[in-house]
Design an enzyme around this catalytic site. Structure first.
Site, PDB file in Angstrom:
ATOM      1  N   HIS A  23      50.864  40.222  50.178  1.00 20.07           N
ATOM      2  CA  HIS A  23      51.877  39.648  49.291  1.00 20.07           C
ATOM      3  C   HIS A  23      53.205  39.566  50.056  1.00 20.07           C
ATOM      4  CE1 HIS A  23      49.009  41.018  46.139  1.00 20.07           C
ATOM      5  NE2 HIS A  23      49.375  39.873  45.608  1.00 20.07           N
TER       6      HIS A  23
ATOM      7  N   TYR B  78      41.663  34.889  40.631  1.00 22.07           N
ATOM      8  CA  TYR B  78      42.030  36.274  40.334  1.00 22.07           C
ATOM      9  C   TYR B  78      42.447  36.395  38.861  1.00 22.07           C
ATOM     10  CZ  TYR B  78      44.711  40.634  40.855  1.00 22.07           C
ATOM     11  OH  TYR B  78      45.205  41.900  40.730  1.00 22.07           O
TER      12      TYR B  78
ATOM     13  N   SER C 201      47.491  41.735  35.765  1.00 22.39           N
ATOM     14  CA  SER C 201      48.512  41.144  36.630  1.00 22.39           C
ATOM     15  C   SER C 201      49.304  40.122  35.832  1.00 22.39           C
ATOM     16  CB  SER C 201      47.807  40.458  37.794  1.00 22.39           C
ATOM     17  OG  SER C 201      48.630  39.476  38.362  1.00 22.39           O
ATOM     18  N   SER C 202      50.550  39.877  36.247  1.00 21.38           N
ATOM     19  CA  SER C 202      51.352  38.872  35.542  1.00 21.38           C
ATOM     20  C   SER C 202      50.819  37.457  35.774  1.00 21.38           C
ATOM     21  CB  SER C 202      52.814  38.951  35.971  1.00 21.38           C
ATOM     22  OG  SER C 202      52.934  38.711  37.352  1.00 21.38           O
ATOM     23  N   CYS C 203      49.914  37.276  36.753  1.00 19.63           N
ATOM     24  CA  CYS C 203      49.388  35.922  36.988  1.00 19.63           C
ATOM     25  C   CYS C 203      48.380  35.499  35.924  1.00 19.63           C
ATOM     26  CB  CYS C 203      48.818  35.785  38.391  1.00 19.63           C
ATOM     27  SG  CYS C 203      47.292  36.662  38.612  1.00 19.63           S
TER      28      CYS C 203
ATOM     29  N   LYS D 137      40.956  38.747  35.854  1.00 18.87           N
ATOM     30  CA  LYS D 137      41.787  39.739  35.155  1.00 18.87           C
ATOM     31  C   LYS D 137      41.826  39.465  33.646  1.00 18.87           C
ATOM     32  CE  LYS D 137      42.860  42.569  38.382  1.00 18.87           C
ATOM     33  NZ  LYS D 137      42.454  43.982  38.274  1.00 18.87           N
TER      34      LYS D 137
HETATM   35  P1  GDP Z   1      52.451  35.186  44.105  1.00 16.31           P
HETATM   36  O1  GDP Z   1      53.478  35.826  43.246  1.00 16.31           O
HETATM   37  O2  GDP Z   1      51.074  35.226  43.531  1.00 16.31           O
HETATM   38  O3  GDP Z   1      52.860  33.775  44.500  1.00 16.31           O
HETATM   39  O4  GDP Z   1      52.332  36.129  45.373  1.00 16.31           O
HETATM   40  P2  GDP Z   1      52.913  36.258  46.858  1.00 16.31           P
HETATM   41  O5  GDP Z   1      53.538  37.596  46.957  1.00 16.31           O
HETATM   42  O6  GDP Z   1      51.814  35.964  47.835  1.00 16.31           O
HETATM   43  O7  GDP Z   1      54.018  35.121  47.058  1.00 16.31           O
HETATM   44  C1  GDP Z   1      55.227  35.112  46.363  1.00 16.31           C
HETATM   45  C2  GDP Z   1      56.144  34.015  46.884  1.00 16.31           C
HETATM   46  O8  GDP Z   1      56.603  34.393  48.189  1.00 16.31           O
HETATM   47  C3  GDP Z   1      55.509  32.627  47.041  1.00 16.31           C
HETATM   48  O9  GDP Z   1      56.442  31.655  46.645  1.00 16.31           O
HETATM   49  C4  GDP Z   1      55.265  32.547  48.557  1.00 16.31           C
HETATM   50  O10 GDP Z   1      55.247  31.207  49.034  1.00 16.31           O
HETATM   51  C5  GDP Z   1      56.491  33.291  49.066  1.00 16.31           C
HETATM   52  N1  GDP Z   1      56.358  33.785  50.453  1.00 16.31           N
HETATM   53  C6  GDP Z   1      57.296  33.609  51.435  1.00 16.31           C
HETATM   54  N2  GDP Z   1      56.856  34.116  52.608  1.00 16.31           N
HETATM   55  C7  GDP Z   1      55.637  34.668  52.346  1.00 16.31           C
HETATM   56  C8  GDP Z   1      54.678  35.356  53.173  1.00 16.31           C
HETATM   57  O11 GDP Z   1      54.857  35.543  54.360  1.00 16.31           O
HETATM   58  N3  GDP Z   1      53.540  35.804  52.558  1.00 16.31           N
HETATM   59  C9  GDP Z   1      53.319  35.587  51.217  1.00 16.31           C
HETATM   60  N4  GDP Z   1      52.190  36.067  50.673  1.00 16.31           N
HETATM   61  N5  GDP Z   1      54.186  34.908  50.424  1.00 16.31           N
HETATM   62  C10 GDP Z   1      55.338  34.453  50.987  1.00 16.31           C
END
Ligand code: GDP
Length: 324
Positions: free
Chosen positions: A186, A143, A114-116, A147
């Site tokens: 996500h 996570y 993952s990119s994280c 990874k």
């Molecule tokens: P990340 O890339 O590991 O941070 O994975 P996420 O897909 O969970 O979140 C990506 C970004 O989207 C973060 O800045 C979250 O705060 C934002 N975000 C906005 N609304 C949502 C939501 O309803 N669910 C999630 N998971 N992220 C959200």
């Protein structure tokens, strides 16, 4: 060093670990157009976190190639709230699948990371060389550590035994078979579902987590599956390789695109009590591009087909409500 190599999948037995997940199922769909035999194991038949049964299953089924797409995954809230699951389940899966693959003499293994794995303040766009150059983003470090351990296992098996195990680091994914859990998903699945439900309910506004300013790169899972098959055939190196689309957007822009795709016309409210996570995650995908691969699905067309798949029920953890 490009890592260019040639491997022929023709006639090979390819085991996709995690074939029910979003990535694994896309890899199975993509492998259908290769001249190989795809092997999968049902969860009730085999618990991949357990090494002995995994070893016995691999001994009985003798794959030439393993794609390790089995993982405990989730969005920013799930990562924050279930650190044990994200760390330990993923480590258990890696120990079991990678060690057993070595033990039965698997020729090629592709591990999905993952990119994280890259540091919170990595130089952008993030090249593979940014690995372990600084502290991780705290919301997903559990996570990420698991990874990183997986990719290090692949490197260790290559160094100690000469195993041809590679690691692939995809950017943020979306697409068919995503997890639509309202809290644990996500951002793509979360917003597709929330905007769709808001539209049906004629809700005047929808909440979007965080400030809307974080930047993310999104890749359709069908493109990732295509990249995995490409890398199985053309890449061999101890260095992980990034797979991104170059499609970078702010979360606010991303939310507006989803609203348009879903047809929701109300307003967006940014809930700043929720975490933003990493400020920016853009991969440098030049190594895979030099080898000759690029993503082909635009963000808008990919999201439109993800929404269609969602309406058709090709997702997990949800029931689709429909306008009557
Ligand atoms: P990340 O890339 O590991 O941070 O994975 P996420 O897909 O969970 O979140 C990506 C970004 O989207 C973060 O800045 C979250 O705060 C934002 N975000 C906005 N609304 C949502 C939501 O309803 N669910 C999630 N998971 N992220 C959200």
């Amino acid at each position: 060093m490009t890592g260019a190599s040639t491997y022929d999948l023709t006639g090979k037995r390819v085991f996709v670990a995690g074939h029910r997940g979003m990535v694994g199922s896309a890899v199975v769909r993509r492998l259908a157009s290769e001249n190989c035999t795809v092997l999968t194991a049902d969860r009730r038949e085999l618990d991949l976190t357990k090494e002995e049964p995994t070893l016995r299953w691999l001994e009985a089924n003798r794959p030439d190639v393993v794609v390790h797409a089995a993982a405990k995954v989730g969005g920013i809230a799930a990562n924050n709230n279930f650190p044990v699951d994200f760390l330990c389940d993923n480590l258990a899966l890696e120990l079991s699948v990678i060690r057993a693959s070595h033990a039965v003499g698997v020729r090629r293994l592709l591990f999905l990371g993952s990119s994280c794995i890259y540091p919170k303040h990595a130089k952008q766009p993030m090249a593979e060389s940014e690995l372990l150059t600084g502290p991780l983003e705290p919301t997903n470090e559990w996570y990420a550590i698991a990874k990183i351990a997986g990719l290090k296992m692949c490197q260790a098996y290559r160094r100690q035994y000469g195993d041809d195990f590679i690691s692939v680091m995809p950017t943020n994914l979306y697409g068919r078979g995503d997890n639509y859990h309202p809290d644990h998903s996500h951002v793509p699945a979360a917003l597709i579902r929330r905007f769709h439900e808001a539209k049906l309910a004629n809700a005047p506004s929808v909440s979007v987590w965080g400030t809307g300013t974080p930047l993310r790169e999104f890749l359709n899972v069908e493109d990732l599956a295509d990249a995995c098959v490409f890398l199985l055939k053309h890449y061999s190196s101890d260095q992980p390789i990034n797979v991104g689309s170059g499609d970078e957007v702010s979360i606010a822009e991303f939310a507006m695109t989803i609203a348009e795709v879903v047809g929701y016309e109300g307003s967006l409210i940014f809930d700043t009590s929720k975490p933003d996570g990493a400020p920016r995650k853009l991969l440098d995908s030049s190594r895979i591009q030099v080898l000759g691969w690029r993503a082909t699905t635009s963000l808008r067309e990919g999201l439109a087909s993800a929404f269609e798949d969602f309406l058709q029920g090709h997702g997990r953890h949800f029931t689709v409500s429909r306008a009557s």
